[in-house]
Write a protein that holds these residues in place. Structure first.
Motif, PDB file in Angstrom:
ATOM      1  N   LEU A 124       0.537  -1.202  -0.116  1.00 40.47           N
ATOM      2  CA  LEU A 124      -0.041   0.076   0.381  1.00 40.47           C
ATOM      3  C   LEU A 124       0.535   1.698   0.002  1.00 40.47           C
ATOM      4  CD1 LEU A 124      -3.231  -1.138   2.798  1.00 40.47           C
ATOM      5  CD2 LEU A 124      -2.865  -0.774  -0.180  1.00 40.47           C
ATOM      6  N   GLU A 125       2.908   1.260   1.087  1.00 34.04           N
ATOM      7  CA  GLU A 125       3.026   2.708   0.428  1.00 34.04           C
ATOM      8  C   GLU A 125       3.507   2.590  -0.343  1.00 34.04           C
ATOM      9  OE1 GLU A 125       5.652   1.505   4.031  1.00 34.04           O
ATOM     10  OE2 GLU A 125       4.532   2.541   5.459  1.00 34.04           O
ATOM     11  N   GLN A 126       4.047   1.455  -1.497  1.00 34.49           N
ATOM     12  CA  GLN A 126       4.288   1.499  -2.529  1.00 34.49           C
ATOM     13  C   GLN A 126       3.543   2.372  -3.486  1.00 34.49           C
ATOM     14  OE1 GLN A 126       5.081  -2.213  -3.400  1.00 34.49           O
ATOM     15  NE2 GLN A 126       7.797  -2.184  -2.621  1.00 34.49           N
ATOM     16  N   LEU A 137       1.159   9.254  -5.762  1.00 27.68           N
ATOM     17  CA  LEU A 137       1.644  10.531  -5.522  1.00 27.68           C
ATOM     18  C   LEU A 137       2.830  10.768  -6.775  1.00 27.68           C
ATOM     19  CD1 LEU A 137       3.061  11.253  -2.536  1.00 27.68           C
ATOM     20  CD2 LEU A 137       1.136  11.816  -3.210  1.00 27.68           C
ATOM     21  N   SER A 138       3.218  10.042  -6.774  1.00 28.47           N
ATOM     22  CA  SER A 138       4.113  10.693  -8.333  1.00 28.47           C
ATOM     23  C   SER A 138       3.458  10.969  -9.560  1.00 28.47           C
ATOM     24  CB  SER A 138       5.247   9.498  -8.778  1.00 28.47           C
ATOM     25  OG  SER A 138       5.928   9.580  -7.815  1.00 28.47           O
ATOM     26  N   SER A 139       2.348  10.443  -9.776  1.00 35.04           N
ATOM     27  CA  SER A 139       1.661  10.126 -11.343  1.00 35.04           C
ATOM     28  C   SER A 139       0.888  11.769 -11.277  1.00 35.04           C
ATOM     29  CB  SER A 139       1.154   9.320 -11.891  1.00 35.04           C
ATOM     30  OG  SER A 139       0.202   8.909 -10.661  1.00 35.04           O
ATOM     31  N   HIS A 140       0.773  12.000  -9.641  1.00 40.23           N
ATOM     32  CA  HIS A 140       0.280  12.605  -9.591  1.00 40.23           C
ATOM     33  C   HIS A 140       0.169  14.566 -10.230  1.00 40.23           C
ATOM     34  CE1 HIS A 140      -4.024  14.149  -7.995  1.00 40.23           C
ATOM     35  NE2 HIS A 140      -3.437  15.606  -7.836  1.00 40.23           N
ATOM     36  N   ARG A 141       1.624  14.173  -9.204  1.00 42.33           N
ATOM     37  CA  ARG A 141       2.412  15.867  -9.233  1.00 42.33           C
ATOM     38  C   ARG A 141       3.267  15.287 -11.396  1.00 42.33           C
ATOM     39  NH1 ARG A 141       6.122  13.409  -5.902  1.00 42.33           N
ATOM     40  NH2 ARG A 141       5.132  14.004  -3.857  1.00 42.33           N
ATOM     41  N   GLY A 163       2.081  16.303  -0.457  1.00 40.60           N
ATOM     42  CA  GLY A 163       3.084  16.369  -1.328  1.00 40.60           C
ATOM     43  C   GLY A 163       2.583  15.429  -2.488  1.00 40.60           C
ATOM     44  N   ALA A 164       1.175  15.922  -2.895  1.00 36.82           N
ATOM     45  CA  ALA A 164       1.492  15.300  -4.596  1.00 36.82           C
ATOM     46  C   ALA A 164       0.845  16.528  -5.397  1.00 36.82           C
ATOM     47  CB  ALA A 164       0.009  14.969  -3.819  1.00 36.82           C
ATOM     48  N   ILE A 165       1.444  17.870  -4.634  1.00 38.14           N
ATOM     49  CA  ILE A 165       1.151  19.345  -5.775  1.00 38.14           C
ATOM     50  C   ILE A 165       2.753  19.909  -5.500  1.00 38.14           C
ATOM     51  CG2 ILE A 165       0.224  21.320  -6.076  1.00 38.14           C
ATOM     52  CD1 ILE A 165      -2.090  20.879  -4.212  1.00 38.14           C
TER      53      ILE A 165
END
Length: 164
Positions: free
Chosen positions: A102-104, A110-114, A147-149
């Protein structure tokens, strides 16, 4: 003692016995000593017999509640004892593996959202994105907190707030 509504008693001594009665119940529960009217009456000074508890409606109800709690606790302990240590360790290992997965997943999202927000900004769609989040400030704040933005978007967003 938890929030217990004590009954009104005719004497101060009877009220003190009620408090001692609850302390004895709590001690017996904590030490896993079997709770019965007889065992409690032996531990409370001033109670000559189990009927000192069972005849009184409030004390009888309290006794029944504590016996029920103890029974529930013992049932849980019994179930835990039936599961062997290797089984419990295997279950724990499974849970830890699931947490890592789940953490992965969260890191990937998060990376894809950024990256998507950055791409929207590059093609000139930031005004639309910011307009959408005007109505959803709590979501925008949560995304920012995790940290998603990207920081470039945060600075654009705060500049728009100042210009209003």
């Amino acid at each position: 003692m938890r929030n217990v509504k004590f009954p009104e008693r005719r004497t101060r001594t009877a009220a003190q016995r009620d408090r001692e009665f609850l302390r004895v119940l709590d001690r017996m529960f904590q030490t896993n000593e079997t709770i019965t009217a007889r065992s409690v009456s032996r531990s409370v000074s001033g109670f000559s017999a189990a009927t000192s508890i069972t005849r009184d409606e409030w004390r009888s109800a309290q006794l029944a509640e504590w016996i029920k709690r103890q029974s529930h606790l013992r049932k849980i302990q019994e179930q835990a004892d039936k599961q062997s240590k290797p089984k419990m360790l295997a279950k724990l290992e499974q849970k830890e593996k699931r947490i890592q997965e789940l953490e992965q997943t969260v890191d990937i999202l998060l990376s894809s959202h950024r990256a998507m927000i950055h791409a929207v900004g590059e093609v000139g769609g930031m005004k639309a994105w910011l307009k959408f989040y005007e109505k959803h400030q709590a979501i925008q704040q949560k995304l920012s907190d995790i940290g998603a933005i990207p920081s470039s978007v945060i600075s654009i967003s705060s500049n728009n707030d100042k210009s209003r």
